[in-house]
Write a protein that holds these residues in place. Structure first.
Motif, short mmCIF file in Angstrom:
data_model
loop_
_atom_site.label_atom_id
_atom_site.label_comp_id
_atom_site.label_asym_id
_atom_site.label_seq_id
_atom_site.Cartn_x
_atom_site.Cartn_y
_atom_site.Cartn_z
N PRO A 148 -0.42 -2.76 4.25
CA PRO A 148 -1.28 -1.60 3.99
C PRO A 148 -0.76 -0.34 4.67
O PRO A 148 0.02 -0.40 5.63
CB PRO A 148 -2.62 -2.02 4.58
CG PRO A 148 -2.25 -2.98 5.68
CD PRO A 148 -1.02 -3.70 5.21
N SER B 111 -5.90 4.11 4.44
CA SER B 111 -6.67 4.26 3.21
C SER B 111 -7.18 5.69 3.08
O SER B 111 -7.14 6.49 4.03
CB SER B 111 -7.86 3.30 3.22
OG SER B 111 -8.82 3.72 4.17
N ASN C 254 -4.99 0.91 1.68
CA ASN C 254 -5.27 -0.43 2.19
C ASN C 254 -5.77 -1.29 1.03
O ASN C 254 -6.85 -1.05 0.50
CB ASN C 254 -6.32 -0.35 3.30
CG ASN C 254 -6.56 -1.71 3.94
OD1 ASN C 254 -6.25 -2.75 3.38
ND2 ASN C 254 -7.12 -1.70 5.14
N GLY D 115 0.84 -1.19 0.00
CA GLY D 115 0.00 0.00 0.00
C GLY D 115 0.88 1.25 0.00
O GLY D 115 1.86 1.31 0.75
#
Length: 402
Positions: free
Chosen positions: A106, A109, A83, A14
Motif C-alpha cells: 500500500p 490512501s 491502500n 497501491g
C-alpha cells in the motif's frame, strides 16, 4: 511455473497520483518482473513504460475477477488506489484467493492525504467510500461538529452531495473539495454546501465535511423516535422497540430475521447498531415491504434485504440468523418451524398484543423456558380541560434461546 513463482503470484500495488515516484522498492521490483499488469485506465496511464502486456480492469469491478484468476501461474500485478484494504479493491479480490497467493504494497490512501491536508485526526473522523453507494449512508452520522471524509465517483457527485446536505438541514456545512491528492493536479477548495457552485472539479475527488446546521440528528441508541420511520400504524413503538432491541442484543457481524417487519423499524435499528450487522425483513404486504425498504434507504442502511412473503412458507433459502424477531404473523406453525429448523442457540424474541397470541407465548414459554415480560405503557392525554394517563394495549414479550 507455480513452484518457480512461489504461492504469491499476485502483487497488489497501491499507487497514488504521483505515479512511479511514490512506489516502494518492492512495488518497483514487482512491476519490473511482471508478466501481466491490470488496473484502472488512469492507473495504467501513470506507468506508460511497462515492459509487459497490460489490460484495463473492467466495469463493473466483479467482471474482472474471472480473468484475473485465469492468470494463476503468471507474475501478475494489480494496480489500485492508495491502500488496497481501506475502502479499496483488495478485499474484493482476495476473497477469491487462497491465503498466501498474494502480497500487497500500500501507499497512503486518499483518507490519509485528506486528513493530512485538513489537519483532522483520522480516529475521530468518519471515513466513507461512496463511489457506488448512496449518499444516505451518511445520514446516521450527520450531527453538528461531526467531520467526515467521503470518496466520490465524480464531479457531479460532489454537487449532489452538497444538495443532499442542504436538504437535510446541514446546508451551512463547510466542504473541502480535494482533487487528485498527492499528484501534480492536486487542488483543495473550501465551499459551503448551500452555496456550492463548482463546475470544474477533477477526478479523483474526495470531500471533507465539517457538519454545521440545525437538521434532525438521528439518536445513537435503540428506540429512535417513531417520526424517523414512515408507517401506516404497523410499527413497534419507540419504548417497546428499545426493550425489544435490548432483548435481541445485536452483536457485530450477526444477522437478524425480522418476521412481520411492517415498517422495518426493528431490522433498521438492528443494522444501525453496528456497520457489520445484516438483516432480512420478511413482510407479507408488498406495500409495507416497499415502505420498509424505503425507510432503510433513507436512514443509511440500504443493506437491509426485504422479502415479500408470509412466514413460515417464505423463510426457506436464506442464511440462518443469529437472532429472530417475530413482530407479526405469530402462530403455532411459525414457532414450531423456527424451533425445528434453526440452529440451537439462536435468539428468539416475539411480541404479542392479542389475548390469543399472548396465550400462545405463555404456553410455549412454559414448555421451552426463556423470559416472559409484560409491558404496560401510558402517556399523558387531555381529559377536558385537564390531563390524565391514556393506557396503551399491553405487550407480552417472550425472549428465549432455541
Amino acid at each position: 511455473m507455480a513452484d518457480e513463482l512461489g504461492e504469491a503470484w499476485l502483487t497488489i500495488v497501491g499507487i497514488g497520483e504521483d505515479g512511479p515516484a511514490g512506489l516502494s522498492p518492492a512495488s518497483r521490483d514487482a512491476l519490473a518482473h511482471a508478466e501481466w499488469v491490470t488496473g484502472a485506465a488512469r492507473h495504467l496511464a501513470l506507468l506508460p513504460d511497462l515492459a509487459c502486456p497490460s489490460a484495463v480492469w473492467p466495469v463493473p469491478f466483479a467482471d474482472g475477477i474471472a480473468g484475473l484468476l485465469a492468470r494463476r501461474g503468471q507474475r501478475v500485478v494489480m494496480l489500485v488506489s492508495g491502500n488496497p484494504f481501506w475502502f479499496g479493491a483488495g478485499s474484493v479480490v482476495t476473497r477469491a484467493l487462497e491465503p498466501g497467493e498474494w502480497v500487497a504494497h500500500p501507499v497512503p490512501s486518499t483518507f490519509d492525504l485528506a486528513a493530512a491536508r485538513l489537519g483532522w485526526p483520522i480516529e475521530t473522523t468518519r471515513c466513507l467510500g461512496l463511489h457506488a453507494a448512496p449518499l444516505a449512508r451518511m445520514r446516521p452520522m450527520l450531527a453538528p461538529g461531526v467531520r467526515l471524509i467521503v470518496l466520490l465517483r465524480d464531479a457531479a457527485a460532489v454537487g449532489t452531495l452538497a444538495r443532499y446536505l442542504d436538504a437535510q438541514g446541514f446546508g451551512a456545512s463547510a466542504l473541502w473539495v480535494l482533487e487528485a491528492l498527492g499528484g501534480p493536479r492536486e487542488r483543495v477548495r473550501r465551499v459551503t454546501a448551500a452555496d456550492y457552485a463548482l463546475e470544474d472539479v477533477g477526478h479523483p475527488v474526495a470531500v471533507g465535511i465539517e457538519t454545521v446546521g440545525d437538521g434532525a440528528v438521528l439518536p445513537g441508541v435503540a428506540g429512535r423516535p417513531d417520526r424517523w420511520f414512515a408507517h401506516d400504524g404497523q410499527i413497534t413503538k419507540r419504548p417497546v422497540r428499545a426493550l425489544t432491541l435490548s432483548a435481541l442484543a445485536p452483536r457485530p457481524f450477526e444477522t437478524l430475521w425480522d418476521i412481520g417487519a411492517g415498517s422495518g423499524s426493528i431490522a433498521i435499528e438492528w443494522l444501525l447498531a453496528d456497520p457489520s450487522t445484516q438483516a432480512v425483513a420478511f413482510e407479507a404486504d408488498p406495500v409495507r415491504a416497499a415502505r420498509a425498504r424505503g425507510n432503510a434507504a433513507a436512514l443509511g442502511v440500504d443493506r437491509l434485504a426485504v422479502v415479500v412473503g408470509r412466514a413460515p412458507d417464505g423463510l426457506g433459502g436464506y442464511p440462518f440468523p443469529d437472532a429472530v424477531f417475530v413482530g407479526g404473523g405469530l402462530s403455532e406453525d411459525l414457532l414450531d418451524w423456527l424451533f425445528r429448523t434453526l440452529p440451537p442457540g439462536t435468539r428468539l424474541v416475539a411480541n404479542a398484543v392479542t389475548l390469543e397470541s399472548e396465550a400462545l407465548l405463555a404456553r410455549w414459554q412454559g414448555d421451552k423456558g426463556g423470559d416472559l415480560l409484560r409491558i404496560e405503557l401510558s402517556d399523558v392525554a387531555p381529559i377536558g380541560t385537564r390531563r390524565g394517563w391514556r393506557a396503551h394495549y399491553p405487550i407480552v414479550q417472550w425472549s428465549v434461546r432455541l
